[in-house]
Design a protein around this motif. Sequence first.
Motif, PDB file in Angstrom:
ATOM      1  N   GLU A 199       7.500  12.394   8.584  1.00  0.00           N
ATOM      2  CA  GLU A 199       6.210  12.371   9.257  1.00  0.00           C
ATOM      3  C   GLU A 199       5.675  10.958   9.361  1.00  0.00           C
ATOM      4  N   GLY A 200       6.513  10.064   9.879  1.00  0.00           N
ATOM      5  CA  GLY A 200       6.074   8.706  10.102  1.00  0.00           C
ATOM      6  C   GLY A 200       6.488   7.730   9.018  1.00  0.00           C
ATOM      7  N   ILE A 201       6.794   8.191   7.825  1.00  0.00           N
ATOM      8  CA  ILE A 201       7.299   7.332   6.764  1.00  0.00           C
ATOM      9  C   ILE A 201       8.415   8.081   6.039  1.00  0.00           C
ATOM     10  N   GLY A 202       9.439   7.326   5.650  1.00  0.00           N
ATOM     11  CA  GLY A 202      10.496   7.934   4.850  1.00  0.00           C
ATOM     12  C   GLY A 202      11.428   8.831   5.639  1.00  0.00           C
ATOM     13  N   ASP A 203      12.334   9.463   4.894  1.00  0.00           N
ATOM     14  CA  ASP A 203      13.405  10.245   5.501  1.00  0.00           C
ATOM     15  C   ASP A 203      13.165  11.744   5.441  1.00  0.00           C
ATOM     16  N   GLY A 204      11.953  12.161   5.041  1.00  0.00           N
ATOM     17  CA  GLY A 204      11.678  13.575   4.937  1.00  0.00           C
ATOM     18  C   GLY A 204      12.135  14.194   3.639  1.00  0.00           C
ATOM     19  N   GLY A 205      12.673  13.368   2.706  1.00  0.00           N
ATOM     20  CA  GLY A 205      13.165  13.884   1.440  1.00  0.00           C
ATOM     21  C   GLY A 205      12.055  14.161   0.443  1.00  0.00           C
ATOM     22  N   GLU A 206      12.470  14.625  -0.741  1.00  0.00           N
ATOM     23  CA  GLU A 206      11.509  15.058  -1.758  1.00  0.00           C
ATOM     24  C   GLU A 206      10.611  13.913  -2.227  1.00  0.00           C
ATOM     25  N   GLN A 207      11.209  12.720  -2.407  1.00  0.00           N
ATOM     26  CA  GLN A 207      10.399  11.602  -2.906  1.00  0.00           C
ATOM     27  C   GLN A 207       9.310  11.212  -1.902  1.00  0.00           C
ATOM     28  N   TRP A 208       9.681  11.163  -0.631  1.00  0.00           N
ATOM     29  CA  TRP A 208       8.676  10.820   0.382  1.00  0.00           C
ATOM     30  C   TRP A 208       7.654  11.935   0.546  1.00  0.00           C
ATOM     31  N   GLU A 209       8.042  13.168   0.312  1.00  0.00           N
ATOM     32  CA  GLU A 209       7.076  14.263   0.366  1.00  0.00           C
ATOM     33  C   GLU A 209       6.016  14.087  -0.722  1.00  0.00           C
ATOM     34  N   ARG A 210       6.424  13.612  -1.899  1.00  0.00           N
ATOM     35  CA  ARG A 210       5.453  13.347  -2.956  1.00  0.00           C
ATOM     36  C   ARG A 210       4.480  12.245  -2.540  1.00  0.00           C
ATOM     37  N   VAL A 211       4.979  11.253  -1.831  1.00  0.00           N
ATOM     38  CA  VAL A 211       4.106  10.174  -1.345  1.00  0.00           C
ATOM     39  C   VAL A 211       3.065  10.719  -0.367  1.00  0.00           C
ATOM     40  N   ARG A 212       3.542  11.531   0.575  1.00  0.00           N
ATOM     41  CA  ARG A 212       2.644  12.047   1.630  1.00  0.00           C
ATOM     42  C   ARG A 212       1.600  13.015   1.093  1.00  0.00           C
ATOM     43  N   THR A 213       1.967  13.791   0.081  1.00  0.00           N
ATOM     44  CA  THR A 213       1.079  14.852  -0.405  1.00  0.00           C
ATOM     45  C   THR A 213       0.442  14.499  -1.742  1.00  0.00           C
ATOM     46  N   TYR A 214       0.453  13.243  -2.097  1.00  0.00           N
ATOM     47  CA  TYR A 214      -0.059  12.816  -3.390  1.00  0.00           C
ATOM     48  C   TYR A 214      -1.538  13.199  -3.522  1.00  0.00           C
ATOM     49  N   PRO A 215      -1.953  13.788  -4.645  1.00  0.00           N
ATOM     50  CA  PRO A 215      -3.343  14.224  -4.807  1.00  0.00           C
ATOM     51  C   PRO A 215      -4.328  13.063  -4.693  1.00  0.00           C
ATOM     52  N   GLY A 216      -5.381  13.283  -3.917  1.00  0.00           N
ATOM     53  CA  GLY A 216      -6.419  12.267  -3.759  1.00  0.00           C
ATOM     54  C   GLY A 216      -6.287  11.420  -2.529  1.00  0.00           C
ATOM     55  N   VAL A 217      -5.129  11.450  -1.854  1.00  0.00           N
ATOM     56  CA  VAL A 217      -4.955  10.664  -0.633  1.00  0.00           C
ATOM     57  C   VAL A 217      -5.672  11.350   0.525  1.00  0.00           C
ATOM     58  N   LYS A 218      -6.547  10.610   1.205  1.00  0.00           N
ATOM     59  CA  LYS A 218      -7.289  11.161   2.333  1.00  0.00           C
ATOM     60  C   LYS A 218      -6.570  10.961   3.667  1.00  0.00           C
ATOM     61  N   GLY A 219      -5.906   9.820   3.822  1.00  0.00           N
ATOM     62  CA  GLY A 219      -5.251   9.572   5.104  1.00  0.00           C
ATOM     63  C   GLY A 219      -4.711   8.164   5.200  1.00  0.00           C
ATOM     64  N   PHE A 220      -3.917   7.936   6.260  1.00  0.00           N
ATOM     65  CA  PHE A 220      -3.235   6.672   6.491  1.00  0.00           C
ATOM     66  C   PHE A 220      -3.664   6.121   7.857  1.00  0.00           C
ATOM     67  N   THR A 221      -3.911   4.804   7.926  1.00  0.00           N
ATOM     68  CA  THR A 221      -4.226   4.149   9.201  1.00  0.00           C
ATOM     69  C   THR A 221      -3.377   2.901   9.328  1.00  0.00           C
ATOM     70  N   GLY A 222      -2.499   2.884  10.321  1.00  0.00           N
ATOM     71  CA  GLY A 222      -1.599   1.748  10.503  1.00  0.00           C
ATOM     72  C   GLY A 222      -1.993   0.885  11.691  1.00  0.00           C
ATOM     73  N   THR A 223      -1.790  -0.435  11.556  1.00  0.00           N
ATOM     74  CA  THR A 223      -2.108  -1.391  12.612  1.00  0.00           C
ATOM     75  C   THR A 223      -1.004  -2.434  12.687  1.00  0.00           C
ATOM     76  N   ARG A 224      -0.653  -2.826  13.911  1.00  0.00           N
ATOM     77  CA  ARG A 224       0.424  -3.793  14.116  1.00  0.00           C
ATOM     78  C   ARG A 224      -0.147  -5.161  14.475  1.00  0.00           C
ATOM     79  N   TYR A 225       0.492  -6.205  13.913  1.00  0.00           N
ATOM     80  CA  TYR A 225       0.020  -7.576  14.142  1.00  0.00           C
ATOM     81  C   TYR A 225       1.194  -8.537  14.342  1.00  0.00           C
ATOM     82  N   GLN A 226       0.873  -9.655  14.973  1.00  0.00           N
ATOM     83  CA  GLN A 226       1.777 -10.802  15.066  1.00  0.00           C
ATOM     84  C   GLN A 226       1.103 -11.979  14.369  1.00  0.00           C
ATOM     85  N   HIS A 227       1.866 -12.692  13.573  1.00  0.00           N
ATOM     86  CA  HIS A 227       1.339 -13.923  12.946  1.00  0.00           C
ATOM     87  C   HIS A 227       1.061 -14.942  14.040  1.00  0.00           C
TER      88      HIS A 227
END
Length: 234
Positions: A199-227
């Motif tokens: 779902e946008g990060i990781g390979d869909g495996g168990e470890q990344w699922e723990r990252v996505r569903t970690y208790p207390g996380v409200k949401g992710f906001t990504g932004t792209r930049y160039q130096h």
Amino acid sequence: MTRRTDAHPDLTRPDAAAPFFSTWRVGTPERQRATVEAIAGTWERRPWPADGLLGYHVYTGRDGATLMHYSQWTSEAGYEAFFKTRRQERVDEIDTLVPGIERLGLDRYGRPRSRERAAGDTRVPGLIVTVRIDFEPDAAGRRADWIGEVLRALAGDPAGHRGLIAAHFHLSKDGTHVLNYAEWESERAYDAVLAAPGEGIGDGGEQWERVRTYPGVKGFTGTRYQHAVGLLPG
């Protein structure tokens, strides 16, 4: 003396105990370029303002409308002294050159915990991605554990992040979020990761699922930049 550099900052330097990030909205790609030049010229015309300021870098948002600012300080006290005595003259000159800049706020962080670049890796980042991870008010103390989960997931999924050079996770001083400053080889490499299973990060495996569903996380906001430009003591 103040000098320009095209080199990206080293976010792992041990003396950068007080990193700051802020965002400006300027409106158009043309105004992005004009503002970057106004910032660089304004700083170059003045002596380096503080011994505690290690470097100041400006990035253009891929949205064509924003700029990100990243400064490395040895302490928050150094920044406070600069704010009181040296900041306003720079702001006034930049605003004269490019009127109508909207300053969206500044965030303070502690020294990051990093997934550092591999030994011998000399790639220059072609894309910087910042991801803000917001946490529930009662979950501020769990942010460091969440970062540990991400670092373990990255270590277990090296092939899925081949284009990732390094990632630096910052805890905000106000307790509300984590900011990940990720250095990518290219925009194409980053898009390939987003298009992979999951779902946008990781390979869909168990470890990344723990990252996505970690208790207390409200949401992710990504932004792209160039130096765009770095400013250093000369």
